[in-house]
Design a protein around this motif. Sequence first.
Motif, PDB file in Angstrom:
ATOM      1  N   MET A   1      -6.172  12.128 -10.263  1.00 19.12           N
ATOM      2  CA  MET A   1      -5.391  10.892  -9.790  1.00 19.12           C
ATOM      3  C   MET A   1      -6.122   9.727  -9.931  1.00 19.12           C
ATOM      4  SD  MET A   1      -3.524   9.925  -6.245  1.00 19.12           S
ATOM      5  CE  MET A   1      -5.189   9.218  -5.765  1.00 19.12           C
ATOM      6  N   ASN A   2      -7.345   9.733  -9.240  1.00 17.63           N
ATOM      7  CA  ASN A   2      -8.037   8.644  -9.015  1.00 17.63           C
ATOM      8  C   ASN A   2      -8.735   7.895 -10.589  1.00 17.63           C
ATOM      9  OD1 ASN A   2      -9.623   6.708  -6.945  1.00 17.63           O
ATOM     10  ND2 ASN A   2     -11.371   7.732  -8.135  1.00 17.63           N
ATOM     11  N   THR A   3      -9.048   9.047 -11.253  1.00 12.71           N
ATOM     12  CA  THR A   3      -9.645   8.743 -12.600  1.00 12.71           C
ATOM     13  C   THR A   3      -8.677   8.061 -13.489  1.00 12.71           C
ATOM     14  OG1 THR A   3     -11.116  10.802 -12.370  1.00 12.71           O
ATOM     15  CG2 THR A   3     -10.617   9.993 -14.746  1.00 12.71           C
ATOM     16  N   VAL A   4      -7.221   8.699 -13.566  1.00 11.89           N
ATOM     17  CA  VAL A   4      -6.159   8.164 -14.413  1.00 11.89           C
ATOM     18  C   VAL A   4      -5.909   6.565 -13.965  1.00 11.89           C
ATOM     19  CG1 VAL A   4      -3.910   8.211 -15.099  1.00 11.89           C
ATOM     20  CG2 VAL A   4      -5.199  10.283 -14.948  1.00 11.89           C
ATOM     21  N   THR A   5      -5.737   6.525 -12.348  1.00 17.10           N
ATOM     22  CA  THR A   5      -5.518   5.063 -11.724  1.00 17.10           C
ATOM     23  C   THR A   5      -6.640   4.155 -12.144  1.00 17.10           C
ATOM     24  OG1 THR A   5      -6.055   5.889  -9.632  1.00 17.10           O
ATOM     25  CG2 THR A   5      -3.771   6.159 -10.138  1.00 17.10           C
TER      26      THR A   5
ATOM     27  N   PHE B   1       0.830  -1.156  -0.177  1.00 14.72           N
ATOM     28  CA  PHE B   1      -0.019   0.181   0.162  1.00 14.72           C
ATOM     29  C   PHE B   1       0.865   1.287   0.078  1.00 14.72           C
ATOM     30  CE2 PHE B   1      -2.467  -3.312   1.971  1.00 14.72           C
ATOM     31  CZ  PHE B   1      -3.680  -3.274   1.234  1.00 14.72           C
ATOM     32  N   TRP B   2       0.453   2.137  -0.626  1.00 17.66           N
ATOM     33  CA  TRP B   2       1.113   3.616  -0.532  1.00 17.66           C
ATOM     34  C   TRP B   2       0.165   4.750   0.065  1.00 17.66           C
ATOM     35  CZ3 TRP B   2       3.027   4.639  -6.246  1.00 17.66           C
ATOM     36  CH2 TRP B   2       4.107   3.735  -6.550  1.00 17.66           C
ATOM     37  N   LEU B   3       0.607   5.007   1.342  1.00 27.72           N
ATOM     38  CA  LEU B   3      -0.456   6.066   2.072  1.00 27.72           C
ATOM     39  C   LEU B   3       0.239   7.461   1.758  1.00 27.72           C
ATOM     40  CD1 LEU B   3      -2.337   6.497   3.977  1.00 27.72           C
ATOM     41  CD2 LEU B   3      -0.671   6.024   5.982  1.00 27.72           C
ATOM     42  N   ILE B   4      -0.568   8.253   0.959  1.00 28.80           N
ATOM     43  CA  ILE B   4      -0.094   9.525   0.722  1.00 28.80           C
ATOM     44  C   ILE B   4      -1.103  10.520   1.277  1.00 28.80           C
ATOM     45  CG2 ILE B   4       0.605   8.707  -1.643  1.00 28.80           C
ATOM     46  CD1 ILE B   4      -1.544   9.946  -3.110  1.00 28.80           C
ATOM     47  N   SER B   5      -0.673  11.815   1.169  1.00 31.11           N
ATOM     48  CA  SER B   5      -1.711  13.090   1.337  1.00 31.11           C
ATOM     49  C   SER B   5      -1.345  14.237   0.543  1.00 31.11           C
ATOM     50  CB  SER B   5      -1.412  13.317   2.896  1.00 31.11           C
ATOM     51  OG  SER B   5      -0.270  14.090   3.263  1.00 31.11           O
ATOM     52  N   ALA B   6      -2.183  14.863   0.430  1.00 36.48           N
ATOM     53  CA  ALA B   6      -2.297  16.231  -0.454  1.00 36.48           C
ATOM     54  C   ALA B   6      -3.050  17.476   0.275  1.00 36.48           C
ATOM     55  CB  ALA B   6      -2.574  16.078  -1.714  1.00 36.48           C
ATOM     56  N   PRO B   7      -2.789  18.697   0.244  1.00 39.18           N
ATOM     57  CA  PRO B   7      -3.408  19.599   0.833  1.00 39.18           C
ATOM     58  C   PRO B   7      -4.931  19.695   0.427  1.00 39.18           C
ATOM     59  CG  PRO B   7      -1.552  20.490  -0.078  1.00 39.18           C
ATOM     60  CD  PRO B   7      -1.489  19.099  -0.599  1.00 39.18           C
ATOM     61  N   GLY B   8      -5.930  20.076   1.499  1.00 41.30           N
ATOM     62  CA  GLY B   8      -7.248  19.959   1.326  1.00 41.30           C
ATOM     63  C   GLY B   8      -7.944  20.703   0.548  1.00 41.30           C
TER      64      GLY B   8
ATOM     65  N   PHE C   1      -5.702  18.859   5.036  1.00 45.86           N
ATOM     66  CA  PHE C   1      -5.106  17.850   4.095  1.00 45.86           C
ATOM     67  C   PHE C   1      -6.199  16.645   3.907  1.00 45.86           C
ATOM     68  CE2 PHE C   1      -3.630  16.219   8.114  1.00 45.86           C
ATOM     69  CZ  PHE C   1      -3.699  14.837   8.059  1.00 45.86           C
ATOM     70  N   GLN C   2      -5.792  15.835   2.877  1.00 46.43           N
ATOM     71  CA  GLN C   2      -6.519  14.570   2.567  1.00 46.43           C
ATOM     72  C   GLN C   2      -5.502  13.473   2.315  1.00 46.43           C
ATOM     73  OE1 GLN C   2     -10.169  13.946   2.322  1.00 46.43           O
ATOM     74  NE2 GLN C   2      -9.041  11.680   2.520  1.00 46.43           N
ATOM     75  N   ALA C   3      -5.887  12.301   3.193  1.00 47.75           N
ATOM     76  CA  ALA C   3      -4.891  11.226   3.215  1.00 47.75           C
ATOM     77  C   ALA C   3      -5.532  10.058   2.323  1.00 47.75           C
ATOM     78  CB  ALA C   3      -4.574  10.692   4.620  1.00 47.75           C
ATOM     79  N   VAL C   4      -4.839   9.564   1.503  1.00 41.44           N
ATOM     80  CA  VAL C   4      -5.441   8.495   0.513  1.00 41.44           C
ATOM     81  C   VAL C   4      -4.462   7.415   0.706  1.00 41.44           C
ATOM     82  CG1 VAL C   4      -6.256   8.126  -1.867  1.00 41.44           C
ATOM     83  CG2 VAL C   4      -6.436  10.377  -0.960  1.00 41.44           C
TER      84      VAL C   4
ATOM     85  N   SER D   1      -4.224   1.215  -9.766  1.00 45.94           N
ATOM     86  CA  SER D   1      -4.594   0.886  -8.196  1.00 45.94           C
ATOM     87  C   SER D   1      -5.716   1.200  -7.874  1.00 45.94           C
ATOM     88  CB  SER D   1      -3.591   2.026  -7.522  1.00 45.94           C
ATOM     89  OG  SER D   1      -4.051   3.224  -7.790  1.00 45.94           O
ATOM     90  N   TYR D   2      -6.212   0.823  -6.360  1.00 43.66           N
ATOM     91  CA  TYR D   2      -7.567   0.965  -5.839  1.00 43.66           C
ATOM     92  C   TYR D   2      -7.142   1.735  -4.814  1.00 43.66           C
ATOM     93  CZ  TYR D   2     -11.497  -0.140  -3.127  1.00 43.66           C
ATOM     94  OH  TYR D   2     -12.601  -0.128  -2.318  1.00 43.66           O
ATOM     95  N   ASN D   3      -7.822   2.733  -4.937  1.00 39.57           N
ATOM     96  CA  ASN D   3      -7.774   4.025  -3.989  1.00 39.57           C
ATOM     97  C   ASN D   3      -8.873   4.103  -3.018  1.00 39.57           C
ATOM     98  OD1 ASN D   3      -5.702   4.443  -5.714  1.00 39.57           O
ATOM     99  ND2 ASN D   3      -6.666   5.964  -6.791  1.00 39.57           N
ATOM    100  N   THR D   4      -8.553   4.516  -1.833  1.00 37.59           N
ATOM    101  CA  THR D   4      -9.813   4.642  -0.773  1.00 37.59           C
ATOM    102  C   THR D   4      -9.265   5.958   0.121  1.00 37.59           C
ATOM    103  OG1 THR D   4      -8.746   3.254   0.775  1.00 37.59           O
ATOM    104  CG2 THR D   4     -10.599   2.249  -0.575  1.00 37.59           C
ATOM    105  N   LYS D   5      -9.925   6.722   0.718  1.00 38.53           N
ATOM    106  CA  LYS D   5      -9.700   7.674   1.498  1.00 38.53           C
ATOM    107  C   LYS D   5      -9.368   6.953   3.006  1.00 38.53           C
ATOM    108  CE  LYS D   5     -13.019  11.325   0.063  1.00 38.53           C
ATOM    109  NZ  LYS D   5     -14.111  12.097   0.302  1.00 38.53           N
ATOM    110  N   PHE D   6      -8.331   7.582   3.627  1.00 36.57           N
ATOM    111  CA  PHE D   6      -7.612   7.140   4.921  1.00 36.57           C
ATOM    112  C   PHE D   6      -8.078   8.086   5.870  1.00 36.57           C
ATOM    113  CE2 PHE D   6      -4.393   5.937   7.855  1.00 36.57           C
ATOM    114  CZ  PHE D   6      -4.490   4.834   7.722  1.00 36.57           C
ATOM    115  N   ALA D   7      -8.909   7.883   6.806  1.00 38.65           N
ATOM    116  CA  ALA D   7      -9.304   8.759   7.779  1.00 38.65           C
ATOM    117  C   ALA D   7      -8.349   8.936   8.847  1.00 38.65           C
ATOM    118  CB  ALA D   7     -10.618   8.401   8.219  1.00 38.65           C
ATOM    119  N   ILE D   8      -8.051   9.975   9.234  1.00 37.92           N
ATOM    120  CA  ILE D   8      -7.181  10.637  10.259  1.00 37.92           C
ATOM    121  C   ILE D   8      -7.690  11.533  11.135  1.00 37.92           C
ATOM    122  CG2 ILE D   8      -5.008  11.326  10.774  1.00 37.92           C
ATOM    123  CD1 ILE D   8      -3.947  10.390   8.363  1.00 37.92           C
ATOM    124  N   PRO D   9      -7.944  11.415  12.468  1.00 35.40           N
ATOM    125  CA  PRO D   9      -8.678  12.700  13.270  1.00 35.40           C
ATOM    126  C   PRO D   9      -7.868  13.832  13.561  1.00 35.40           C
ATOM    127  CG  PRO D   9      -7.445  10.806  14.626  1.00 35.40           C
ATOM    128  CD  PRO D   9      -7.477  10.405  13.383  1.00 35.40           C
ATOM    129  N   ASP D  10      -8.592  14.879  13.996  1.00 35.26           N
ATOM    130  CA  ASP D  10      -7.935  16.001  14.178  1.00 35.26           C
ATOM    131  C   ASP D  10      -7.124  15.951  15.448  1.00 35.26           C
ATOM    132  OD1 ASP D  10      -8.960  17.252  11.878  1.00 35.26           O
ATOM    133  OD2 ASP D  10     -10.733  17.711  13.058  1.00 35.26           O
TER     134      ASP D  10
END
Length: 437
Positions: A22-26, A4-11, A371-374, A32-41
Amino acid sequence: MSEFWLISAPGDRENLQALERMNTVTSKSNLSYNTKFAIPDFKVGTLDTLVGLSDELGKLDTFAESLIRRMAQSVVEVMEDSKGKAQEHLLANGGLKEKMKCLKIDLTSFVTHFEWDMAKYPAKQPLVSVVDTIAKQLAQIEMDLKSRTAAYHTLKTNLANLEKKSMGNLFTRTLSDIVSKEDFVLDSEYLVTLLVIVPKPNYSQWQKTYESLSDMVVPRSTKLITEDKEGGLFTVTLFRKVIEDFKSKARENKFTVREFYYDEKEIKREREEMARLLSDKKQQYQTSCVALKKGSSTFPDHKVKVTPLGNPDRPAAGQSDRERESEGEGEGPLLRWLKVNFSEAFIAWIHIKALRVFVESVLRYGLPVNFQAVLLQPHKKSSAKRLREVLNSVFRHLDEVAATSILDASVEIPGLQLSNQDYFPYVYFHIDLSLLD
């Protein structure tokens, strides 16, 4: 793949659109199969604290992965003849919904359906406290692992030493499992029974000459007890006072008197020790649990639906029924401990990954936290290079220098301590679940 690759980008809007591209192209390229990765505040704290935590979490990540790999190998070692079923015992407890905490799920499903455990690691606590809790938990597990595996290895060594004694030739092996009380003249003031090793080609010579090798040998007192490919073990009874003379004459005729004294208590003790060690070793892993069905569901008796990034209609993998495992029934103490604590260590490891994403995202993208983690699961190893190119292209705008340096290794990134191959325009962490490879 179990990678798995765990990435994040600004939200912000621009980068959320980049994530969708990215999701459309992949998806279209089946990369790859992509899902959101929830991280609390979390409570952010000071910049100095975050920088310190970044370094500490990196070390803790490495330690946690090393620990769970050692535990996985320990499961394989303990199961011995059932090594092929070791993967069935490498599970994580719950982690999806509160009502499912008691269930065991496979590691891939735990990662793809990850939810922060608020009860175990309260997000309202300072980050330093959360990290300290995880570090202490893993340190305790490692200490217990060392203690338990050391005891198991001692058990195996003692058993191997006993087994070795019973696997040599007639000159060296133990005789406690061969001879019996009836083979000897015991408790006699004058007579004694000796054990003599005779080469196979000399059997006939032994039968003809043993009575005459010395005075005072009891006629017709020899008997073949056992034999191996080289020779046989014979008994002979004689008077005690001619023992040395008999030994000397036996050597001259290529017969070897084996030094052995029949002690019923000692033989009984040795046999019981062997039986005890065999039993103890077997009990460390013996299990009568209900076998897991091949190709069975990931989530017993429940249906789970996860919303993938950009693909809300895609169902979660493995949604049919499966027989529950009989919790701990018939399992040896070491295997049971390994299963429970492997799950604890693995869950802690994935929480460390989440913490690293949070800390690095704040350090990289700044405040306020947005940010959004994926989580990306590459479909096959050969697509990794193409997937990396897509990510670098989509997020190039986040760090032009870093994006350029990936293509040109000669370009240095000012102030960056990591090597170029570890740095990308986006936050990136790798998760490898191939724990038995």
